[in-house]
Design an enzyme around this catalytic site. Structure first.
Site, PDB file in Angstrom:
ATOM      1  N   GLU A   1      -2.135  -7.465   7.144  1.00 26.97           N
ATOM      2  CA  GLU A   1      -0.850  -7.197   7.788  1.00 26.97           C
ATOM      3  C   GLU A   1      -0.702  -8.034   9.054  1.00 26.97           C
ATOM      4  O   GLU A   1      -1.690  -8.558   9.588  1.00 26.97           O
ATOM      5  CB  GLU A   1      -0.749  -5.693   8.109  1.00 26.97           C
ATOM      6  CG  GLU A   1       0.540  -5.236   8.760  1.00 26.97           C
ATOM      7  CD  GLU A   1       1.797  -5.550   7.952  1.00 26.97           C
ATOM      8  OE1 GLU A   1       2.035  -6.746   7.670  1.00 26.97           O
ATOM      9  OE2 GLU A   1       2.562  -4.611   7.648  1.00 26.97           O
TER      10      GLU A   1
ATOM     11  N   HIS B   1       0.816  -1.216   0.000  1.00 21.01           N
ATOM     12  CA  HIS B   1       0.000   0.000   0.000  1.00 21.01           C
ATOM     13  C   HIS B   1       0.849   1.265   0.000  1.00 21.01           C
ATOM     14  O   HIS B   1       2.026   1.254   0.382  1.00 21.01           O
ATOM     15  CB  HIS B   1      -0.929   0.017   1.220  1.00 21.01           C
ATOM     16  CG  HIS B   1      -0.180   0.078   2.531  1.00 21.01           C
ATOM     17  ND1 HIS B   1       0.345   1.248   3.037  1.00 21.01           N
ATOM     18  CD2 HIS B   1       0.143  -0.889   3.422  1.00 21.01           C
ATOM     19  CE1 HIS B   1       0.953   1.013   4.183  1.00 21.01           C
ATOM     20  NE2 HIS B   1       0.850  -0.290   4.439  1.00 21.01           N
TER      21      HIS B   1
END
Length: 273
Positions: free
Chosen positions: A135, A23
């Site tokens: 994550e 990201h």
């Protein structure tokens, strides 16, 4: 002949091209670099992109278009956190959304207080959110997700059907161990092997990528291992090939041709050796 350090050959239909993306810059990245304790703050719960992060998205989108990836990618898989979904739709989504389009937008305007316009779902691959590529979980509120109900409002064009619970039941107060992240990453790659799509973009996170990819490349030249496994920068893209050595998927070749059509004699000259 020892071929261990040489080229490897695998059937094309047992492989896929995956475009791995971390990201773009999130607000937690900025504050965490100043003070690592900021990662413990609920001020950065499910962190959104910064204005610089959106600029990184714009630059990657241009690169992707220049390399004609949008016409090749068949599916975009994205971690169900705000910053990854913002990155995914900004890079691989359609143009700006306008009234009068019948298809729902991938993202409505101003998601995450971004002042970013809505993004169209026209002329782009399908998007699906998958928990396995989240994550490293626990301890850091920036890695805790919102409810699926909230996300469905913000990202109407993303498919959330694979997420089993509305609330986040994956995130725990204790930090997920690195070996657990690696194990989850390997399960994710196995899941990718079961898909029919042959070219897939995956938008995910730094620790997930690092711990997953570190399990690979030990049988390669050290430079290849380094290229594969070094940490990703914000909004970095690396294209790789995943090979289904264990035949987890059941893909048939679309390019192989059986021969002997029409049927005829074809004993090769070396058959008597």
């Amino acid at each position: 002949m020892d071929t261990a350090a040489g080229p490897s050959l695998y059937p094309l239909h047992q492989s896929k091209t995956i475009h791995l993306v971390r990201h773009a810059q999130g607000v937690h990245n900025v504050e965490g670099e100043k003070n690592h304790d900021a990662y413990l703050s609920y001020d950065y719960f499910d962190a959104n992109l910064t204005p610089l992060g959106w600029k990184q998205v714009e630059n990657l989108q241009k690169h992707v278009k220049d390399n004609e990836l949008p016409r090749k990618i068949e599916l975009v898989v994205v971690s169900p956190l705000l910053r990854t979904m913002q990155t995914a739709v900004g890079v691989f989504g359609g143009e700006a959304y306008t009234d009068g389009i019948n298809e729902p937008p991938l993202m409505i305007e101003n998601v995450g207080h971004s002042d970013h316009p809505a993004v169209s779902s026209l002329n782009c691959p399908p998007f699906i959110a998958v928990e396995l590529c989240r994550e490293q979980m626990g301890l850091h509120p920036c890695d805790k997700r919102r409810t699926v109900t909230e996300y469905q409002h913000m990202f109407p064009g993303i498919d959330f059907s694979l997420i089993e619970t509305d609330e986040d039941t994956w995130w725990k107060p204790e930090r997920e161990k690195k070996e657990e992240v690696t194990g989850r990453g390997l399960k994710f790659l196995e899941w990718l092997c079961t898909l029919k799509e042959k070219e897939i973009a995956v938008v995910t996170h730094s620790s997930f990528l690092f711990n997953t990819l570190s399990a690979f490349g030990n049988d390669c030249h050290p430079n290849i291992k380094t290229e594969m496994c070094k940490r990703f920068a914000n909004c970095e893209l690396r294209s790789m090939v995943i090979v289904d050595k264990g035949m987890i998927g059941s893909n048939n070749s679309t390019t192989n041709y059986p021969g002997k059509i029409p049927h005829g004699l074809d004993l090769p000259s070396d058959a008597t050796d």
